[in-house]
Design an enzyme around this catalytic site. Sequence first.
Site, PDB file in Angstrom:
ATOM      1  N   LYS A   1       0.791  -1.230   0.000  1.00 41.32           N
ATOM      2  CA  LYS A   1       0.000   0.000   0.000  1.00 41.32           C
ATOM      3  C   LYS A   1       0.827   1.286   0.000  1.00 41.32           C
ATOM      4  O   LYS A   1       0.319   2.360   0.292  1.00 41.32           O
ATOM      5  CB  LYS A   1      -1.004   0.064   1.184  1.00 41.32           C
ATOM      6  CG  LYS A   1      -1.823  -1.145   1.448  1.00 41.32           C
ATOM      7  CD  LYS A   1      -2.507  -1.688   0.252  1.00 41.32           C
ATOM      8  CE  LYS A   1      -3.584  -0.814  -0.316  1.00 41.32           C
ATOM      9  NZ  LYS A   1      -4.021  -1.319  -1.640  1.00 41.32           N
TER      10      LYS A   1
ATOM     11  N   GLY B   1       2.794   2.247  -2.694  1.00 38.35           N
ATOM     12  CA  GLY B   1       3.110   2.679  -4.056  1.00 38.35           C
ATOM     13  C   GLY B   1       4.147   1.777  -4.703  1.00 38.35           C
ATOM     14  O   GLY B   1       4.743   2.129  -5.732  1.00 38.35           O
TER      15      GLY B   1
ATOM     16  N   LYS C   1     -10.527   5.130  -5.228  1.00 38.27           N
ATOM     17  CA  LYS C   1     -11.192   6.375  -4.817  1.00 38.27           C
ATOM     18  C   LYS C   1     -11.999   6.080  -3.551  1.00 38.27           C
ATOM     19  O   LYS C   1     -12.821   5.161  -3.546  1.00 38.27           O
ATOM     20  CB  LYS C   1     -12.129   6.862  -5.931  1.00 38.27           C
ATOM     21  CG  LYS C   1     -11.377   7.082  -7.255  1.00 38.27           C
ATOM     22  CD  LYS C   1     -11.837   8.324  -7.975  1.00 38.27           C
ATOM     23  CE  LYS C   1     -11.187   8.474  -9.342  1.00 38.27           C
ATOM     24  NZ  LYS C   1      -9.765   8.698  -9.389  1.00 38.27           N
TER      25      LYS C   1
HETATM   26  P1  A3P Z   1      -4.629   3.405  -2.634  1.00 37.34           P
HETATM   27  O1  A3P Z   1      -5.297   2.511  -3.624  1.00 37.34           O
HETATM   28  O2  A3P Z   1      -5.100   3.190  -1.245  1.00 37.34           O
HETATM   29  O3  A3P Z   1      -4.710   4.870  -3.023  1.00 37.34           O
HETATM   30  P2  A3P Z   1       1.024  -0.871  -3.457  1.00 37.34           P
HETATM   31  O4  A3P Z   1       1.190  -1.059  -4.904  1.00 37.34           O
HETATM   32  O5  A3P Z   1       2.328  -0.825  -2.712  1.00 37.34           O
HETATM   33  O6  A3P Z   1       0.069  -1.871  -2.834  1.00 37.34           O
HETATM   34  O7  A3P Z   1       0.395   0.557  -3.208  1.00 37.34           O
HETATM   35  C1  A3P Z   1      -0.879   0.941  -3.644  1.00 37.34           C
HETATM   36  C2  A3P Z   1      -0.959   2.444  -3.474  1.00 37.34           C
HETATM   37  O8  A3P Z   1      -0.057   3.065  -4.381  1.00 37.34           O
HETATM   38  C3  A3P Z   1      -2.294   3.076  -3.801  1.00 37.34           C
HETATM   39  O9  A3P Z   1      -3.071   3.062  -2.621  1.00 37.34           O
HETATM   40  C4  A3P Z   1      -1.904   4.487  -4.277  1.00 37.34           C
HETATM   41  O10 A3P Z   1      -2.213   5.479  -3.326  1.00 37.34           O
HETATM   42  C5  A3P Z   1      -0.382   4.415  -4.436  1.00 37.34           C
HETATM   43  N1  A3P Z   1       0.160   4.941  -5.693  1.00 37.34           N
HETATM   44  C6  A3P Z   1       1.268   5.715  -5.787  1.00 37.34           C
HETATM   45  N2  A3P Z   1       1.526   6.031  -7.063  1.00 37.34           N
HETATM   46  C7  A3P Z   1       0.558   5.433  -7.798  1.00 37.34           C
HETATM   47  C8  A3P Z   1       0.294   5.407  -9.208  1.00 37.34           C
HETATM   48  N3  A3P Z   1       1.084   6.029 -10.077  1.00 37.34           N
HETATM   49  N4  A3P Z   1      -0.788   4.713  -9.631  1.00 37.34           N
HETATM   50  C9  A3P Z   1      -1.594   4.084  -8.745  1.00 37.34           C
HETATM   51  N5  A3P Z   1      -1.384   4.065  -7.401  1.00 37.34           N
HETATM   52  C10 A3P Z   1      -0.316   4.729  -6.928  1.00 37.34           C
END
Ligand code: A3P
Length: 319
Positions: free
Chosen positions: A59, A61, A276
Amino acid sequence: IKWQSPIESAKMYFERFEEEKVPLWTNPCIDPRHRIITPPSINCSNLTLPNLLILGPQKTGSTALANFLEIHPNVSQNSNVPGSFEEVQFFGGNNYKKGIEWYLSYFQQKAEIVFEKSATYFDNPLAAKQASALVPNSKLIIILQNPADRAYSWFQHMLAHKDETAMNLGNMTHIFEVSKNNTLAKKLLNRCVSGGKYIHHLEKWLEHFSLSQIMFIDSDVLRNQPIKILSKVTEWLDLPYFDYSKVIRFSPSKGFHCKIDENSKTRCLGESKGRKYEKMDEATRLELDEIFAIDNSALFKFLRKSRLEIPGWLRKLIK
Ligand code: A3P
């Protein structure tokens, strides 16, 4: 002394040395004695193991970072793993039992930097031990997000997956009160917060890897200025300069940066990344900040003592 069949002897041995039941895989091509007995399927003259691990945590990024980093012409990522969101999840998990040949099969493409991202690694001490046995010189990337935001994002993830406890709570606000007398809510809260106790998990990695092998990334900067982060990462990895601004652009509809494909189309991550949802309310933030206060303060001290950059969110929290 009594003669026993090999199977019986093995049983007796593992009863006595329970901890050795799961072997610790090392690189079979380093020790000449192992080299001689490695199966022909492992080709020591052309062995590809990752030299970079993106540890997560989940979570923060990590998928976006992996997705962007692999665009660099001198970088390759593991091939797709069916059923686990492209992650190999080898160290510290069930896949480890599948052996090195299984792991190697995902790294067919040679490159200056070969990496894998498994966000399950960071908060798993066994992953640290097993990774250091197989790829001791690998570099590591850890993304630091305000753990309150990370916990909130995890709760949203559970809601999206229709977790019954999360659905009954509806939003995170009540979890703190309810978890006092409800085991399921307590378990869920624990899942949301455990990965965010960064210093605790970091210590486990530092038992096996040196600090110079680790790069920390501020999750907020990764989200808002990925190109800046990618430049830092490529420099740290000693890779040639690459102009990421030609292959990444902000998508107003997604609200995040996305890849640009060969037809100039924007290719964003799927809907489970960058969901979202409602903003976190103040009461929830206060509760979470309190849960993480001791860990955040320890992380701040650690980074300052190590002369490492302190993420903006952490600087704001520890005034
Ligand atoms: P949310 O969906 O809660 O916003 P991971 O891949 O480590 O599981 O992390 C997911 C999170 O990456 C997402 O959490 C989002 O906020 C974040 N994120 C950062 N950059 C992003 C991008 N370019 N596209 C999509 N999510 C991104």
